[in-house]
Design a protein around this motif. Structure first.
Motif, PDB file in Angstrom:
ATOM      1  N   TYR A 162      43.236  44.082  52.179  1.00 22.71           N
ATOM      2  CA  TYR A 162      43.627  43.471  51.137  1.00 22.71           C
ATOM      3  C   TYR A 162      44.442  44.472  50.000  1.00 22.71           C
ATOM      4  O   TYR A 162      43.894  45.661  49.831  1.00 22.71           O
ATOM      5  N   LYS A 163      45.447  44.086  49.615  1.00 20.92           N
ATOM      6  CA  LYS A 163      45.885  45.271  48.484  1.00 20.92           C
ATOM      7  C   LYS A 163      45.290  45.669  47.349  1.00 20.92           C
ATOM      8  O   LYS A 163      45.387  46.534  47.132  1.00 20.92           O
ATOM      9  N   ASP A 215      42.041  41.044  43.988  1.00 24.12           N
ATOM     10  CA  ASP A 215      42.880  39.794  43.634  1.00 24.12           C
ATOM     11  C   ASP A 215      42.880  38.816  44.987  1.00 24.12           C
ATOM     12  O   ASP A 215      42.674  37.805  45.124  1.00 24.12           O
ATOM     13  N   GLU A 216      43.357  39.610  46.152  1.00 23.18           N
ATOM     14  CA  GLU A 216      43.574  39.030  47.466  1.00 23.18           C
ATOM     15  C   GLU A 216      42.451  38.513  47.895  1.00 23.18           C
ATOM     16  O   GLU A 216      42.273  37.820  48.578  1.00 23.18           O
ATOM     17  N   GLU A 252      41.415  35.618  46.316  1.00 25.98           N
ATOM     18  CA  GLU A 252      42.113  34.089  46.939  1.00 25.98           C
ATOM     19  C   GLU A 252      41.609  33.875  48.000  1.00 25.98           C
ATOM     20  O   GLU A 252      41.510  32.611  48.325  1.00 25.98           O
ATOM     21  N   ASP A 253      41.286  34.836  48.824  1.00 26.22           N
ATOM     22  CA  ASP A 253      40.931  34.340  50.057  1.00 26.22           C
ATOM     23  C   ASP A 253      39.318  33.614  49.804  1.00 26.22           C
ATOM     24  O   ASP A 253      38.768  32.690  50.665  1.00 26.22           O
TER      25      ASP A 253
END
Lengths: 597, 597
Positions: free
Chosen positions: B18-19, B22-23, B26-27
């Motif tokens: 994940y960058k 937040d990513e 989201e997942d």
């Protein structure tokens, strides 16, 4: 002392049970044949009233045989542990108990399965003797699971008590305590001695060195204690009880209000009395700060008076004369028929107990050394033995066995009467103060400290029920907080108070400690009424002793004239405590004044 | 070292997952909505082939999401444990796992309940990817209990692992060891260093001071170990397995002959090899009596050679070139794409591992310090990572995850190829002896000592099954006896050997250790065949790596050309060991002769 050096009339006479081990083995044969016969009747014993009656009669006979054999084997091994003959008898009877359990596990299941028929049989007079016991079995119905589930639970039992087993096995070692430059061994036996040391520094050292080991292994103790709580919650849940408290109360048939009433009396209604006693300690010990490790520092000089066995009996007969001749005759029998094994001898079991069953004398083991504690222990155990004797005399075998819940009343009443006697016969203020102090110490342990234990374990049980994780820090913080609350602001918590809970075995006994409190409260109420010449009280009390285990504990206590759900007995008990505290304070302050003048 | 001081290309790049966080969140949202959707289909998901297919597809997607999130959170916390952001992510994903388990506990029950329909669906091509996994669920049928019983068992789980939990929590303290008049700290970390000390007196002191603490707490350890064995026996019994061994083998779908074959090979067929090695130790160390605490005394001088990361990769690429370009390209990728976190930094997890899932790179954590052990660990973990990489490349998500049972093959093959390379490239007898010794030590641990552990735990499990009581003396006597048998007459048991079993955590893992032995045996057989230019072996081995978890472990190993039920692989493995032992003995005796001359 070697056993051979003890005068014979100061040992117990176990040949009154069996003349020799051959008689034991004869009973073993009878028991085994009865057991087979019962087992064979598995599928038909509830078929008719007559079948059921004979079956239950045989079951009671077998139980009696086993109890008698067990008493013979264990009493003998307790005084002669090195005697391999007795060890063999003990292993025989323990195996027989296992067989008894395994072979008759169908009994309760079948009785419950045939509930309707059984209830019909019970209406018949022929079941008068067994009705109460069999109804107790029928009560289990809603908590008994399917055969499949019961089997699963019984298979689980070997791994269900790991926490408690490990608690028992974990023996810690402690650093030596330095007293006047000398190294002294610290262990559970010597801790209490150190806590009586006049030097606060020694007391602190002993207390901290003892409990820091419990902190060192706090994660292990937290696990063993949490495991035990979770186990209680597990059984309560699967056996359809509301919570672990209900589960534990079920067997004694006690309402939960009683449990919380005991806690409330100690920690709400009468807590000022406990706080007042602690404040007095602080004043008398002249300490700026009274820590937990100062609570056992004697406020009075210990008594050096010694009592011979005969002197003890004279005092005991005097004290118990209030119960009349039938009672004192039992005490005389205990001496004359050699029910008691008095002296500490090599290898003999420590402590003291009263043990016996329907077909034996109610024997007593003590480790008599002639001090006041020996005298007090003797009258305590004689209380149990008289209770058992009267129980067996007036009740049939199936109704003679009473529960721990009521047992402590009989012994504590005696102990309390004794100390009252000593106080009123004291020849000096100093002597009087000694007995008052002994009494107060014993009392606060039972009516204040045990409720504190009970509240602590109740919270742990609730956590377990609600699946709230418990670690060492959570458990010790709770215990620290509860101590503060109970002991009041005049007692300052040491850093290890929270960890001292890890030392106490009773938390593994599933709501046991409140029974001690109830025993003491009831005893105090009874004694205070007797001393106030309550004309009915003696008769009611004797009738309670004679009722054995023929009804529920609450009903038995009501027979004794004490309803544990009624505020009155608590008022009587705590007021009696207050009365003695007043006397003590007065003497001690008078003493201080005398010194000053 | 602080993390900031490490060159970026010597840390792993977790932004490939994940960058940013937040990513991750989201997942998390996607996962939660998938979970609700699956949960909603509880009562209808087996109704039609299409319903079932969509459900299972979504289930696999959800599992992938969870794995990816977990890797991101736990890999980050393992290198930055103080970073509260990552701790938060970790607690989020752990909670999500719990919800996943609780909310989908109906799945297997429903699949089994609708077995007939499901088996019909599975015939369809659309289930090709899921067939093996779903059949694994259907296999559970005969060991699944009624819903009521399953609920009882799951309620029991909080108290089922007390023994193991207490074993983990019980941290002992040891007396200092005196070396050349200096006090040195003894603990689990330093014990092995003391056992390498040239002075037998120091070794004895360390060994005895360490294990005497296990004797001191022997009753506790006996209880924790017995509890664990009884727990395994309990589950085996209630889940209708013949015994705890069958219960433990079930999950890996392994026949019980394999377990006993491994024990027989070590303790019957090839035990003379182990005894010969121990006899050689005694000779080389010139000891009249070789005790257990002498077994780790180095027979050769340790190597002081250091390797840079680049040097390591050059050697590793050279060693693994035998597997062709596809394999070495993965290793290059591991370096170039920064899959590896090399250096020990403050707070970083100790040890080494390879971890990853279908949607991440197969990351590696090591604590690289540049010695031979660091090199060996690197090639070991790269073995796992290449296995995972090839698995994910050639298999679909549902079939890519392989079991521990086969995992150790991929790492041990690499480790063994490396040491063989080092031996054949050694520039002196001394260097060659060092690598041979390292290899032999590693080997005897896996192919002789682990089977000894396995035999010990097998006996304990049998005792538990047969309700034979186990106390400390019974357990330690057994361990003492088994040690004598395995190590042979040239090794003399110290008084504490029996108690050394209490130190080993693997006995709490329900038949785990034999898997190590199998991994090593298979690896030795594969390597010896590769070195013997077996033309098929490399291809078969690669095809095994590419098969991931698409079939049973035994079938996977057969794909690698090694049938673990066939004597041949044991013969190949032990003969290879013998060959290296011969080389070692020859060099060492030549060295001795040189010295004498």
């Amino acid at each position: 002392m070697e056993r051979l050096d003890v005068p014979v009339n100061e040992t117990w006479d176990l040949t009154l049970i069996y003349k020799n081990k051959d008689e034991f083995f004869e009973d073993e044969k009878r028991a085994q044949s009865l057991l087979s016969s019962l087992r064979e009747r598995k599928d038909c014993f509830t078929k008719s009233k007559e079948d059921f009656h004979t079956f239950y009669e045989d079951y009671v006979t077998l139980s009696r045989l086993l109890s008698e054999m067990y008493e013979y084997a264990h009493l003998n091994t307790d005084v002669e542990p090195g005697n391999q003959d007795y060890q063999l008898l003990l292993s025989h009877i323990l195996t027989l108990f296992d067989q008894f359990e395994n072979n008759l596990d169908f009994m309760n299941v079948e009785i419950i399965k045939n509930k309707e028929a059984i209830e019909k049989y019970l209406e018949d007079n022929s079941f008068d003797l067994y009705r109460y016991q069999i109804k107790q079995i029928l009560r289990e119905e809603k908590h008994m699971l399917s055969q499949e589930m019961e089997t699963l639970l019984s298979k689980m039992s070997p791994i269900a008590n790991t926490g408690e087993q490990i608690f028992d096995a974990l023996r810690l070692e402690y650093e030596d305590v330095i007293v006047d430059g000398e190294r002294k061994t610290l262990n559970s036996a010597t801790l209490n001695e150190f806590l009586k040391n006049p030097s606060q520094e020694v007391r602190k050292q002993a207390y901290e060195q003892f409990y820091k080991e419990y902190k060192r292994y706090e994660n292990v103790f937290a696990l063993t204690l949490a495991d035990c709580m979770k186990k209680d919650a597990f059984y309560a849940d699967v056996r359809h009880f509301n919570d672990p408290l209900d589960y534990s109360l079920w067997d004694d048939d006690v309402p939960r209000e009683l449990f919380y009433k005991i806690l409330d009396k100690a920690n709400k209604d009468y807590r000022p009395l406990f706080h007042r006693y602690n404040k007095l300690k602080k004043e008398l010990l002249k300490l700026d700060t009274l820590y937990n490790y100062d609570l056992f520092t004697p406020l009075v000089k210990p008594s050096v008076k010694r009592y011979s066995i005969d002197e003890c009996f004279n005092i005991i007969l005097d004290v118990t004369s209030v119960f009349g001749e039938e009672y004192t005759d039992i005490i005389k029998k205990a001496r004359d028929e050699r029910w008691i094994d008095y002296h500490p001898t090599k290898g003999k079991a420590t402590g003291a107990y009263s043990a016996g069953c329907y077909d034996t004398k109610p024997y007593i083991l003590t480790n008599f050394i002639g001090d006041y504690d020996s005298l007090s222990t003797l009258i305590h155990e004689l209380g149990h033995s008289c209770h058992t004797y009267l129980s067996c005399k007036y009740q049939d075998p199936a109704n003679s066995d009473y529960r721990i819940f009521v047992a402590e009343v009989a012994s504590t009443v005696n102990e309390t009467l004794l100390i009252n006697h000593m106080i009123s016969h004291a020849k000096s203020d100093e002597e009087k103060a000694y007995f008052l102090y002994e009494f107060l110490e014993n009392c606060v342990g039972l009516i204040f400290r045990q409720p504190m234990y009970a509240q602590f374990e109740d919270t742990l049980h609730q956590w377990a029920k609600d699946h709230i994780p418990m670690n060492a820090s959570k458990i010790t913080s709770l215990y620290d907080k509860i101590n503060k609350e109970y002991y009041g602001e005049d007692v300052t918590n040491n850093q290890y108070v929270g960890h001292s809970c890890f030392y106490i075995p009773h938390f593994y006994y599933n709501y046991y400690v409140y029974k001690y409190t109830l025993g003491m409260t009831v005893a105090l109420a009874i004694v205070s009424r007797i001393l106030n010449h309550d004309s009915q009280q003696v008769e009611q009390y004797l009738s309670f002793l004679k009722s054995g285990g023929s009804m529920s504990p609450i009903d038995l206590l009501k027979k004794a004239g004490v309803d544990p759900l009624d505020d009155k007995i608590y008022d009587d008990a705590f007021h009696y405590f207050e009365h003695l505290l007043n006397m003590f304070e007065e003497i001690m302050k008078r003493g201080e004044k005398d010194v000053k003048e």
